[in-house]
Structures are given as C-alpha cells and as structure tokens.
Design a protein around this motif. Sequence first.
Motif, PDB file in Angstrom:
ATOM      1  N   GLN A 360      -6.060  58.814  31.886  1.00  0.00           N
ATOM      2  CA  GLN A 360      -7.312  58.208  31.431  1.00  0.00           C
ATOM      3  C   GLN A 360      -7.775  58.935  30.174  1.00  0.00           C
ATOM      4  OE1 GLN A 360     -10.622  58.312  34.183  1.00  0.00           O
ATOM      5  NE2 GLN A 360     -11.709  56.672  33.091  1.00  0.00           N
ATOM      6  N   GLU A 361      -7.985  58.178  29.096  1.00  0.00           N
ATOM      7  CA  GLU A 361      -8.387  58.765  27.830  1.00  0.00           C
ATOM      8  C   GLU A 361      -9.900  58.896  27.739  1.00  0.00           C
ATOM      9  OE1 GLU A 361      -6.524  56.222  24.958  1.00  0.00           O
ATOM     10  OE2 GLU A 361      -4.538  57.102  25.302  1.00  0.00           O
ATOM     11  N   GLU A 362     -10.379  59.541  26.673  1.00  0.00           N
ATOM     12  CA  GLU A 362     -11.804  59.838  26.542  1.00  0.00           C
ATOM     13  C   GLU A 362     -12.671  58.586  26.522  1.00  0.00           C
ATOM     14  OE1 GLU A 362     -12.347  62.242  23.117  1.00  0.00           O
ATOM     15  OE2 GLU A 362     -11.280  63.985  23.955  1.00  0.00           O
ATOM     16  N   ASP A 363     -12.147  57.503  25.979  1.00  0.00           N
ATOM     17  CA  ASP A 363     -12.940  56.271  25.913  1.00  0.00           C
ATOM     18  C   ASP A 363     -12.878  55.454  27.199  1.00  0.00           C
ATOM     19  OD1 ASP A 363     -10.328  55.519  25.774  1.00  0.00           O
ATOM     20  OD2 ASP A 363     -10.499  54.359  23.919  1.00  0.00           O
ATOM     21  N   GLY A 364     -12.256  56.015  28.244  1.00  0.00           N
ATOM     22  CA  GLY A 364     -12.179  55.337  29.527  1.00  0.00           C
ATOM     23  C   GLY A 364     -10.945  54.483  29.707  1.00  0.00           C
ATOM     24  N   GLU A 420      -0.242  54.354  21.208  1.00  0.00           N
ATOM     25  CA  GLU A 420      -1.492  53.838  20.650  1.00  0.00           C
ATOM     26  C   GLU A 420      -1.259  52.821  19.546  1.00  0.00           C
ATOM     27  OE1 GLU A 420      -5.603  55.610  18.622  1.00  0.00           O
ATOM     28  OE2 GLU A 420      -4.105  56.946  19.509  1.00  0.00           O
TER      29      GLU A 420
END
Length: 478
Positions: A360-364, A420
């Motif tokens: 899970q990345e920082e932006d959710g 990405e």
Amino acid sequence: MTTFVDRVELHVAAGSGGHGCASVHREKFKPLGGPDGGNGGRGGDVILVVDQSVTTLLDYHHSPHRKATSGKPGEGGNRSGKDGQDLVLPVPDGTVVLDKAGNVLADLVGQGTTYVAAEGGRGGLGNAALSSARRKAPGFALLGVPGGMQDIVLELKTVADVALVGYPSAGKSSLISVLSAAKPKIADYPFTTLVPNLGVVTAGETVYTIADVPGLIPGASQGKGLGLEFLRHVERCSVLVHILDTATLESERDPISDLDIIEEELKQYGGLDKRPRMVVLNKIDVPDGKDLAEMVRPDLESRGYRVFEVSAVAHMGLKELSFALAEMVAAARAAKPKEEATRIVIRPKAVDDAGFTVVQEEDGLFRVRGEKPERWVRQTDFNNDEAVGYLADRLNRLGVEAQLMKVGARSGDGVAIGPEENAVVFDWEPTVMAGAEMLGRRGEDHRLEEPRPAAQRRRDKQAERDESQKEYDDFEPF
C-alpha cells in the motif's frame, strides 16, 4: 576512411509476441466445430555475439537504434503465427556491456560469446490452447507480450598480451611496426596515433599480440589529452612496456620523469600499477640518446625493471626485446588459473515465495508487483469481458485477492498492477469464492455438448467440483 569507435550507446528493442487467435471451426452441417484459434509467434531476441573480424563499434555509432522483428499473430485452423527473427549484432572481441548506471551486464571475450541484450516477447495463446473440459469454447485469446527494451553502453577493451605505454612521439607506433606486420600511421608530432594499434608477434614458439596505447600525458586519468579514452585498452593486457624517449627535444623532460608520470597515471586509473612491466629505452641510434640511455639504465634497474635499449628506426635490440616479451607473456599465461568446466547454477525459489508482492503506497493505492501478474495483465484484452474474467480467475488462483484482503484492501479501493509508469489501475471488488463457482461456466458453450446420461452428468459434475480446487492453467508454465 575507416574511423575507430570504442564506446557507443545502443538502444535495443526485441520483437513483440504475436496475438493469439479466437476462432471457431466451421464446416458444412457442423457450424460450431470447436475452437481452432492458433497461438501467436514469439518475438525475436536482440543478441550480441563476438566476431573477431569486427574491430570497431563504428556501425552502432551511426545507427544506435536496433530492433528485432515481432512474431506474427495466430490464425484459425489451428495455425500458429511465425516466430520473429532474432537480430544478431556482431561486436569486437573484448566488448563490455554496461547499463546506463555503469553496471557491467556482460564481458564478451572469445569468438562466439553471446549475450541476449533484449528478450523477445512470448506469443499469446489462441482459444484452442485455452480450451479445456470445463472451458470448451473460449471466446477470447491472449495477447502477445511486448518485447524487452534496454539502453546499453558498449565499451571495447582491446584484447592484447602486451601494451606499449608512454608519452606521445616516444616511438610506440614505430616499435609495433617493426615487431609485427602492423602498419600504423607514424609522424614526428604529438598525438599521431589516435586509435590503438594491434599487431601479432612470433618469437620462437610463442605467439602474442601487442598494442600501443595512444595519448598518455600528465592528467590522462582525469580526462586530459586522449589518455582517458584509451586507458581502458590497457586493462586486459598481461604485460606493460614503458617506451621512454631518450632523444626528446623537450628540455624539461627526461626518461626518469616520463616513467614516474606515466606510472602515476596508471595508478590513478586503478589497478594497472600491479601488472608485470619492463622498460624500453628507444632511439639509441641518436648519439645523445645512446648516452642518456646508458646514464639512466642503472637507476631503472635499481627499481627492479628489466631494461632494454633499442632503436625502432635502426632495428637495434629488437630480437632480444621480442624474446623477452615472449618470456613474460608465457609466464603470465601460466600464472592464470585454469578455466573451470561450465557449471550450472540452480537458484531454487524460497518455499514462501508467492511470486508477487502487494504494497500500500502513501496515497492509499495498493500496488501489485510480480512477473506473473504483470505479464498476465499485458496479455489481457480488456475489451473482452470473458478475457477480463479469465484474468480475475488467474489472479485469484495465484492468491492476489487473498493478499489484498490481508493487507487491508476494501471494496472500491484502487489497485494497480505493474510499475508506476506502465500500470493497469482499477477499483477493486472482492470476488472471494466467486471464482470457484464461475470456473466451470466461464467460456463454456453448451451448444457444443452432446447429450449425456444422468449418471454421466453426475460424475462429470463431481469431477468439476474436485478439479476447481486445483491449478487449471498447466498449459502455460509458471
């Protein structure tokens, strides 16, 4: 006029795999004869291969973009597409392959040595290969995988036994011209030699190669003059020979200071100051040169160097020098460890390696990375609902959905599969247990089924329930 190029940046692209074909066999009185779509062809590789007849990277300097051909798509009638043709790029012996960051990918030494710089994409499976007892008529096929792409740097490091180093106009080119059959350009001004010259010398039963390295001056290891461009050609040589000019017209120079400066440059470049070496005092045919050679010889010998006095112009002292070099080359060859037989290295996967990761990345956003799911996404035709459902089943079978739930994903959360810059992003809707119910129905066409007795239908139904818990994608190796 031939130009010497020993460093180029090359952009290589392998061929993409051909798409699989979704087709149904049709003939008179049997309009639905079953799936017969063929597989797509594999894309061609880009392969570097050592060819000793090639001595420069000039071709790639002028044409730095190279691409292999793609595979052809499959066709109906179970006809597979043609594979793409490999693109074979010949390179000189001693070529080093690096990535853009400077990491060594391959060191190509020896005739026929190969390196796959870009791997062709695999072809997509046709619906004939995707069919099974439970999926009798798939209405989709897999897309071909795009070919690999890579930006690489090719550096040529001359493969020679002996390297002649020294100041410009010290007589290196003249010496190589009389020791071998090489015919380099010779003149009495600095930087006459703009490319390394290579010659073959025979001394008794020993045959060895000798190269002169141009452009060494103070600061060469930091990029001054031409030295930095050609110091790499010294790296593979077994023996270094200092060519010292005993008849220089520059008053501030003398053989001892020349030697010290070149030694410091070799040391600064890294690792070259430990090679076996000897000193050659050249131009003793000049009266002042002979006197100076006799004057500095004791000092050089006290430092542990073997010293030879020669004249390339008058052919003086060349035989003794040639045999002495042969002796040093033979000793260096004998000291090298014998090449071991080729070993197969097996690197088994860890027992707990799922083949993918979910983070899970920082932006959710939940990002899925792994060779299998990323390849499956590239093979999916998202305009075909059945193909999308097939992808969902594969991901569920691999454990992606269970892992998403484990790390906290909820219905409606964003999920990305792939890196990405080239990812497929979608809103996740859990389908836990739905896969097992759908496996027996997705891709079926009951019009293709023959009437069966009730007992046979019951047995088939039980077999479907048992098989739904097993891996069903064994047609494609994971």
